[in-house]
Each structure stands twice: as C-alpha cells, then as structure tokens.
Design a protein around this motif. Structure first.
Motif, PDB file in Angstrom:
ATOM      1  N   ALA A  96       0.826  -1.204   0.000  1.00  0.00           N
ATOM      2  CA  ALA A  96       0.000   0.000   0.000  1.00  0.00           C
ATOM      3  C   ALA A  96       0.867   1.264   0.000  1.00  0.00           C
ATOM      4  N   PHE A  97       1.890   1.293   0.843  1.00  0.00           N
ATOM      5  CA  PHE A  97       2.801   2.444   0.859  1.00  0.00           C
ATOM      6  C   PHE A  97       3.505   2.598  -0.493  1.00  0.00           C
ATOM      7  N   GLU A  98       3.916   1.472  -1.073  1.00  0.00           N
ATOM      8  CA  GLU A  98       4.633   1.511  -2.349  1.00  0.00           C
ATOM      9  C   GLU A  98       3.746   2.046  -3.465  1.00  0.00           C
ATOM     10  N   VAL A  99       2.538   1.507  -3.594  1.00  0.00           N
ATOM     11  CA  VAL A  99       1.636   1.916  -4.675  1.00  0.00           C
ATOM     12  C   VAL A  99       1.204   3.366  -4.495  1.00  0.00           C
ATOM     13  N   GLN A 100       1.028   3.782  -3.266  1.00  0.00           N
ATOM     14  CA  GLN A 100       0.614   5.154  -2.992  1.00  0.00           C
ATOM     15  C   GLN A 100       1.607   6.169  -3.557  1.00  0.00           C
ATOM     16  N   ASP A 215       3.124   2.401  12.106  1.00  0.00           N
ATOM     17  CA  ASP A 215       4.360   3.127  12.382  1.00  0.00           C
ATOM     18  C   ASP A 215       5.594   2.321  12.005  1.00  0.00           C
ATOM     19  N   ALA A 216       5.574   1.004  12.283  1.00  0.00           N
ATOM     20  CA  ALA A 216       6.734   0.166  11.967  1.00  0.00           C
ATOM     21  C   ALA A 216       6.956   0.072  10.460  1.00  0.00           C
ATOM     22  N   VAL A 217       5.870  -0.134   9.708  1.00  0.00           N
ATOM     23  CA  VAL A 217       6.016  -0.260   8.255  1.00  0.00           C
ATOM     24  C   VAL A 217       6.385   1.086   7.637  1.00  0.00           C
ATOM     25  N   ALA A 218       5.801   2.163   8.146  1.00  0.00           N
ATOM     26  CA  ALA A 218       6.155   3.490   7.631  1.00  0.00           C
ATOM     27  C   ALA A 218       7.635   3.783   7.852  1.00  0.00           C
ATOM     28  N   ALA A 219       8.139   3.419   9.033  1.00  0.00           N
ATOM     29  CA  ALA A 219       9.566   3.622   9.319  1.00  0.00           C
ATOM     30  C   ALA A 219      10.428   2.749   8.427  1.00  0.00           C
ATOM     31  N   ALA A 220       9.987   1.520   8.191  1.00  0.00           N
ATOM     32  CA  ALA A 220      10.733   0.619   7.304  1.00  0.00           C
ATOM     33  C   ALA A 220      10.764   1.158   5.880  1.00  0.00           C
ATOM     34  N   MET A 221       9.630   1.699   5.405  1.00  0.00           N
ATOM     35  CA  MET A 221       9.578   2.251   4.057  1.00  0.00           C
ATOM     36  C   MET A 221      10.432   3.504   3.915  1.00  0.00           C
ATOM     37  N   ALA A 222      10.650   4.209   5.010  1.00  0.00           N
ATOM     38  CA  ALA A 222      11.521   5.386   4.960  1.00  0.00           C
ATOM     39  C   ALA A 222      12.961   4.999   4.635  1.00  0.00           C
ATOM     40  N   GLU A 223      13.308   3.731   4.874  1.00  0.00           N
ATOM     41  CA  GLU A 223      14.645   3.220   4.566  1.00  0.00           C
ATOM     42  C   GLU A 223      14.645   2.381   3.285  1.00  0.00           C
ATOM     43  N   ARG A 224      13.617   2.511   2.491  1.00  0.00           N
ATOM     44  CA  ARG A 224      13.452   1.724   1.264  1.00  0.00           C
ATOM     45  C   ARG A 224      14.627   1.933   0.308  1.00  0.00           C
ATOM     46  N   TYR A 225      15.103   0.838  -0.289  1.00  0.00           N
ATOM     47  CA  TYR A 225      16.130   0.927  -1.329  1.00  0.00           C
ATOM     48  C   TYR A 225      16.007  -0.253  -2.275  1.00  0.00           C
ATOM     49  N   THR A 226      16.628  -0.108  -3.439  1.00  0.00           N
ATOM     50  CA  THR A 226      16.558  -1.138  -4.478  1.00  0.00           C
ATOM     51  C   THR A 226      17.821  -1.979  -4.461  1.00  0.00           C
ATOM     52  N   PHE A 230      14.900  -6.046  -6.748  1.00  0.00           N
ATOM     53  CA  PHE A 230      14.042  -6.169  -5.582  1.00  0.00           C
ATOM     54  C   PHE A 230      14.034  -4.877  -4.764  1.00  0.00           C
ATOM     55  N   ILE A 231      12.949  -4.706  -4.014  1.00  0.00           N
ATOM     56  CA  ILE A 231      12.836  -3.568  -3.101  1.00  0.00           C
ATOM     57  C   ILE A 231      12.976  -4.082  -1.679  1.00  0.00           C
ATOM     58  N   ARG A 232      13.931  -3.525  -0.969  1.00  0.00           N
ATOM     59  CA  ARG A 232      14.150  -3.858   0.436  1.00  0.00           C
ATOM     60  C   ARG A 232      13.759  -2.660   1.302  1.00  0.00           C
ATOM     61  N   VAL A 233      13.378  -2.960   2.540  1.00  0.00           N
ATOM     62  CA  VAL A 233      13.023  -1.912   3.494  1.00  0.00           C
ATOM     63  C   VAL A 233      13.806  -2.135   4.780  1.00  0.00           C
ATOM     64  N   GLY A 234      13.710  -1.193   5.697  1.00  0.00           N
ATOM     65  CA  GLY A 234      14.459  -1.289   6.939  1.00  0.00           C
ATOM     66  C   GLY A 234      14.068  -2.503   7.760  1.00  0.00           C
ATOM     67  N   ALA A 235      15.021  -3.386   7.995  1.00  0.00           N
ATOM     68  CA  ALA A 235      14.724  -4.656   8.671  1.00  0.00           C
ATOM     69  C   ALA A 235      14.382  -4.452  10.143  1.00  0.00           C
ATOM     70  N   GLU A 236      15.145  -3.632  10.828  1.00  0.00           N
ATOM     71  CA  GLU A 236      14.903  -3.449  12.259  1.00  0.00           C
ATOM     72  C   GLU A 236      13.552  -2.780  12.492  1.00  0.00           C
ATOM     73  N   ALA A 237      13.237  -1.778  11.693  1.00  0.00           N
ATOM     74  CA  ALA A 237      11.956  -1.088  11.839  1.00  0.00           C
ATOM     75  C   ALA A 237      10.790  -2.024  11.532  1.00  0.00           C
ATOM     76  N   PHE A 238      10.891  -2.774  10.445  1.00  0.00           N
ATOM     77  CA  PHE A 238       9.801  -3.680  10.070  1.00  0.00           C
ATOM     78  C   PHE A 238       9.581  -4.748  11.135  1.00  0.00           C
ATOM     79  N   SER A 239      10.655  -5.216  11.753  1.00  0.00           N
ATOM     80  CA  SER A 239      10.542  -6.262  12.768  1.00  0.00           C
ATOM     81  C   SER A 239       9.788  -5.795  14.003  1.00  0.00           C
TER      82      SER A 239
END
Length: 474
Positions: A96-100, A215-226, A230-239
C-alpha cells in the motif's frame, strides 16, 4: 486503475514433501503441468483485463524463485521483500505504501499467490463489482460460498447472505460440528484471503486500529532501497511490527468493511486432498502424476517426481514420492501432514527446508551421490550467469562439462571449456565459473576432501547479495 498485489510468503507445510521452505507451493506445478500456482494467479489477473504491473510481496529466501516465475511469463513487476514474517496486515501495508507513491487513488486487488480459481469469467465479474465499492472507500473481502462444512478454512460471518454485506466477524478454522452449523446458518462464507481497497483507505484504517503496525512499516519504508530487481526496506523497523492478520487487525474493527460473495470455483490448495480434488482422474478415480503403475487401485493420488512407483490393491490413499522423501497416507488425513513436518523440524531434518535439487539465482544443482569424503552434483547454470569468486579450504572440485560453454577462472588464469572437457580445482584455489553462452551450461561436479559441506567456502565477490548454496556457493 487496479494494481494486483500478490502475497507470496507462505511455504505450504501441508504439501510436504513436494513443498519445502526454500521451494514453496506457489512455485510448484501442482494442478497444471505447465504453470505453477503463482503463474496461474498472474495469468488470471491478466484475463480480468488488469494490465497494471503486479506488486509481489515475498520473503528474502524466495526472491529469485519468484523473479524467475515472473520472467517465464514475460511479466515485469515490483517484488518487495519482507525482512521478517509479520502476517498479512504488515505485508499488505508494504504494498500500500509503495503503490501510494506511484499510483495514488488506485485500488489494490490483494490475492494469495497460491490459490486456484477455475472460473476466471465469474471471478472477473466479482472483481469489477468489488472495484466499484473500493473506489468509494470500502474495504472489500471476497467470501466463498461454502459447498460443504470444511474444517480447513476460516469463515466470514456476514450480516446478510447472498449479497454484498457488512462483516460481523471472522472465525478461525472450526471443528466439523461448528463448520456444519456455519453452513446451515446460511450467512457464513469461507474466508478466501482476497481483498480490494485503495491504499489510502487501508492505510488510514491501519493507522487507526493498528498504529504499531502502521508506524513500523512506515519507518521501514523510509529506509526503502533497491537491490538488483528487488525492493528492500528497513529490517529493524519492520521487525517492530506486531504480527497480526488483516482479518483480526482491521476487517473485524472497521466500519468500512464489506464481504462480497464469490460463487465460482475456488480452492486454497492447502492439502493433498485438495490437490486430488482438482486433479484430472482416470476411470478408477485415480490422479496419477509421473512414472506410476497401478493395479486394483481406486480413488487415490500418486505422484512420482523421479522414479517408478507401483501400487497394488489400495483405495483412498496418497503417495507422494520425491528424490529424498516419501509420504504415504490416507487421503482423509492430509490436513495432519503439518504434524509430521513439525516432527522433522524438531529433529533438524534438512528435508523440510530444501529438495535434493536446489534452485539458485544462477541456476540449480542436484546431489546425485554423497559419501563421507565425496559428493557428486549435477549442475545447471543459466545463460549469462556467474558464480561467486571463492575458495575452499578442505575440498577439491572436478568439473566435467556435459553441454554448453563454461568460462572458468582459477587464480589469474581463465579458460573456456566445452562439452566433454574437464578441469580440476585444487584445495585453496581461488576460482569462479561463468556461462558466457546463450544456452544452459550443464556439468557434473565431483567434490572430494576432508570436509564435504556448504560451510567450506570463503567468498570474495558475491553477485547475488549473499544467496548461499551450490557448487561454488554464492
């Protein structure tokens, strides 16, 4: 606009020994000899007239498998990697964050990647009806009209039956008496795990009812990179996200939820019984796949992936034979396979994690023979693929080219090898292998030494971000 979102994070324990942790059921040709379940799902989306590139959410271990499945269909899309398993609420939030970001206002059609839907025309009609509700702010889930009291599915309790309706409750997999009561009541559906809504509506409800997940997914998406494709996000935040399903976390709480009935053919293909039910059968009710010979066998599922399997005088059984494991059971017990898998897991058996044939981003390898001080592997390397530059401290390797072209580097020396040529890599030699040709490189690898295990490797260059395994493990 509709963006398909495929959830491809499961492993399908009840379909062991064919489905493994590193080769899950969505990537297996279970019901169609030509397409896996995820490929059938992608094809079905196209038949609905949806032309938007899909977003696939999967875990790190499956990323190259999923990419290969899409490549085989010629489909380009976004593959998002979950750093940890946090259930469907967080997985959908990633998409959802990605498509938005690139398609605000689009609707997400969220689909499990491993389900089977035979009536594509009816499915398309229901998708269109769900879309009309989603664009007006509804969170729509698809309820399957129950044909019988199934104990392997969850249920959705609707306020009204037979029409688009508000949701009263979600119910976990029931016992037989409870399931019978649900079916007789008339306002219960099987829970399909399919949804449609806009990213904005979903994220707003997620923030309201599950702020820790948001909040966790939003924080993880803030660290999004390619990373490669593939698209990776912040592991610690997502966890940090709580593990909760969209059903319990959002759909049971929101006032915007609705269930839309789907009366076409559907199955989650969650057991060998369901595979049998959807398989083509002979005159005796047998579903036979592979090199199988039967005599006086009825209503049985027998599948062989490698060798001849013969059965005599049996009824209502399932036999699933792979290179390294054999499952024999009464078909009616297919829901309890997971119990066997749990036993194997508690004993640290490798048979639950991978097959003898292991798929890697560069190709595949299969263990042909294994002894105390030797191992023989059959290796296939994709055109253009390259293995990591590495060294082994305890074993030597001998490669015999069967077909194709190999570019081998040992130290500073490179040479080209063709069919029927071979090369020896001594203990301590820094080496790598590449397929420079436009066809598959096929070779036999013989390992000899004091240690024959996948830990005997030091990598100097890793072209696939740490994907382990194989001859010249990556």
């Amino acid at each position: 606009m509709i963006i398909p979102v495929l959830l491809a994070g499961g492993s399908g324990n009840r379909l062991w020994p064919l489905s493994r942790e590193l080769y899950p059921k969505q990537c297996i040709n279970l019901t169609d000899p030509h397409q896996s379940l995820i490929q059938q799902t992608l094809t079905r989306v196209g038949r609905c007239g949806i032309e938007s590139a899909p977003v696939v959410v999967c875990n790190n271990d499956h990323r190259f498998l999923i990419a290969q499945q899409m490549l085989e269909l010629g489909i380009a899309g976004t593959i998002m990697l979950e750093p940890a398993a946090r259930n469907t609420a967080a997985a959908i939030a990633l998409a959802a964050f990605e498509v938005q970001q690139y398609a605000p206002g689009a609707s997400l059609l969220v689909l499990p990647a491993d389900h089977l839907i035979g009536d594509a025309e009816r499915f398309s009609e229901v998708v269109s009806e769900a879309y009309s509700r989603a664009v007006n702010g509804a969170l729509v889930t698809f309820g399957i009209l129950p044909g019988y009291p199934e104990t392997g599915y969850g249920y959705i309790e609707a306020a009204q039956y037979g029409q688009v309706s508000p949701i009263k409750a979600f119910h976990e997999k029931p016992d037989l008496d409870t399931a019978t009561g649900y079916v007789n009541a008339g306002n219960y559906y099987w829970n399909s795990g399919m949804f449609m809504f806009t990213p904005e509506t979903y994220l707003a409800e997620l923030k309201c009812f599950q702020p820790a997940v948001y909040d966790a997914v939003a924080a993880a998406m803030a660290e999004r990179y390619t990373d490669l494709d593939f698209i990776r996000v912040g592991a610690e935040a997502f966890s940090r996200a709580p593990s909760i399903s969209i059903d319990n976390g959002i759909m049971e709480r929101t006032e915007k939820g609705a269930v839309i009935p789907y009366d076409g053919d559907w199955s989650d293909i969650g057991s060998w019984q369901s595979v049998y039910e959807h398989a083509q059968k002979d005159d005796n009710g047998n579903a036979l796949v592979g090199d199988v010979v039967v005599e006086n066998v009825h209503n049985s599922l027998i599948r062989s992936d490698s060798r001849l399997v013969a059965a005599v005088g049996l009824s209502d059984i399932a036999i699933i034979d792979t290179h390294d494991a054999l499952l024999v059971m009464a078909r009616e017990n297919s829901q309890t396979v997971k119990t066997v898998v749990n036993q194997l897991k508690s004993n640290s058996r490798t048979e639950i994690r991978q097959h003898q044939k292991v798929y890697r981003p560069w190709g595949s390898y299969e263990t042909v023979n294994l002894g105390e001080h030797y191992q023989v592997k059959h290796v296939k390397v994709k055109p253009g693929a390259k293995l990591a530059l590495q060294v082994h401290r305890h074993r030597a390797e001998h490669w015999v080219i069967l077909e194709g072209t190999a570019k081998v580097r040992i130290g500073e020396h490179e040479q080209i090898l063709h069919a029927n040529e071979s090369i020896h890599i001594n203990v301590g030699d820094v080496h790598t292998l590449q397929n420079p040709g436009d066809s598959v490189l096929d070779l036999i690898e013989v390992q000899t030494g004091d240690r024959i295990d996948e830990d005997d490797v030091i990598r100097f260059a890793d072209y696939y971000q740490g994907e382990a395994g194989g001859p010249g493990e990556l």
